[in-house]
Scaffold this motif. Structure first.
Motif, short mmCIF file in Angstrom:
data_model
loop_
_atom_site.label_atom_id
_atom_site.label_comp_id
_atom_site.label_asym_id
_atom_site.label_seq_id
_atom_site.Cartn_x
_atom_site.Cartn_y
_atom_site.Cartn_z
N UNK A 1 0.82 -1.19 0.09
CA UNK A 1 -0.06 0.09 -0.02
C UNK A 1 0.84 1.39 0.18
N UNK A 2 2.23 1.08 -0.46
CA UNK A 2 2.98 2.46 -0.43
C UNK A 2 2.42 3.21 -1.61
N UNK A 3 2.39 4.61 -1.29
CA UNK A 3 1.85 5.48 -2.63
C UNK A 3 3.11 6.11 -2.99
N UNK A 4 3.13 5.55 -4.38
CA UNK A 4 4.64 5.86 -4.76
C UNK A 4 4.30 7.29 -5.66
N UNK A 5 5.40 8.11 -5.67
CA UNK A 5 5.46 9.36 -5.92
C UNK A 5 5.25 9.31 -7.48
N UNK A 6 4.41 8.88 -8.22
CA UNK A 6 4.49 8.99 -9.90
C UNK A 6 4.32 10.34 -10.34
N UNK A 7 4.59 10.52 -11.56
CA UNK A 7 4.45 11.93 -12.12
C UNK A 7 3.01 12.33 -12.54
N UNK A 8 2.52 13.35 -12.05
CA UNK A 8 1.13 13.66 -12.41
C UNK A 8 0.90 14.27 -13.72
N UNK A 9 1.84 14.36 -14.64
CA UNK A 9 1.85 14.87 -15.91
C UNK A 9 0.79 14.21 -16.58
N UNK A 10 -0.41 14.90 -17.30
CA UNK A 10 -1.30 14.58 -18.06
C UNK A 10 -2.50 14.02 -17.24
N UNK A 11 -2.44 14.18 -15.85
CA UNK A 11 -3.50 13.68 -15.02
C UNK A 11 -4.12 14.95 -14.32
N UNK A 12 -3.26 16.01 -14.31
CA UNK A 12 -3.95 17.12 -13.32
C UNK A 12 -3.90 18.24 -14.48
N UNK A 13 -5.38 18.77 -14.45
CA UNK A 13 -5.60 20.13 -15.39
C UNK A 13 -5.27 21.27 -14.63
N UNK A 14 -4.60 22.14 -15.28
CA UNK A 14 -4.34 23.48 -14.50
C UNK A 14 -5.58 24.43 -14.44
N UNK A 15 -5.66 25.17 -13.54
CA UNK A 15 -6.81 25.88 -13.23
C UNK A 15 -6.87 26.95 -14.06
N UNK A 16 -8.19 27.44 -14.53
CA UNK A 16 -8.35 28.60 -15.20
C UNK A 16 -7.80 29.97 -14.71
N UNK A 17 -7.26 30.81 -15.76
CA UNK A 17 -6.83 32.03 -15.09
C UNK A 17 -7.80 33.03 -14.64
N UNK A 18 -7.71 33.60 -13.41
CA UNK A 18 -8.55 34.49 -12.95
C UNK A 18 -8.33 36.15 -13.62
#
Length: 78
Positions: A57-74
């Motif tokens: 159950x170790x959470x491996x620090x995998x790359x978030x590239x392509x999984x996280x969408x950037x927030x819209x600019x205010x």
């Protein structure tokens, strides 16, 4: 003293091997068991890593590239 020095210089091959390796075990140990020991160690290492990767159950620090969408600019408030 001369006899000791002469004996130290004129070690036989068997005695030199025993002195270097610190053992009187026959030198064909690796020929008999080397491959099986190597394969056994590889299987053990693979099994341990398979367990660690899948069961702990170790959470491996995998790359978030392509999984996280950037927030819209205010827009800046004026």
């Amino acid at each position: 003293m001369f006899r000791f020095a002469k004996a130290a210089v004129n070690l036989s091959g068997q005695t030199a091997r025993q002195v270097r390796h610190g053992s009187t075990v026959p030198q064909d140990f690796h020929a008999k068991y080397g491959t099986s020991m190597l394969l056994g160690g590889a299987v053990f290492c693979t099994a341990v890593w398979a367990y660690v990767l899948t069961q702990t159950g170790i959470t491996w620090n995998l790359s978030p590239v392509g999984k996280i969408m950037p927030k819209e600019w205010r827009e800046p408030e004026e």
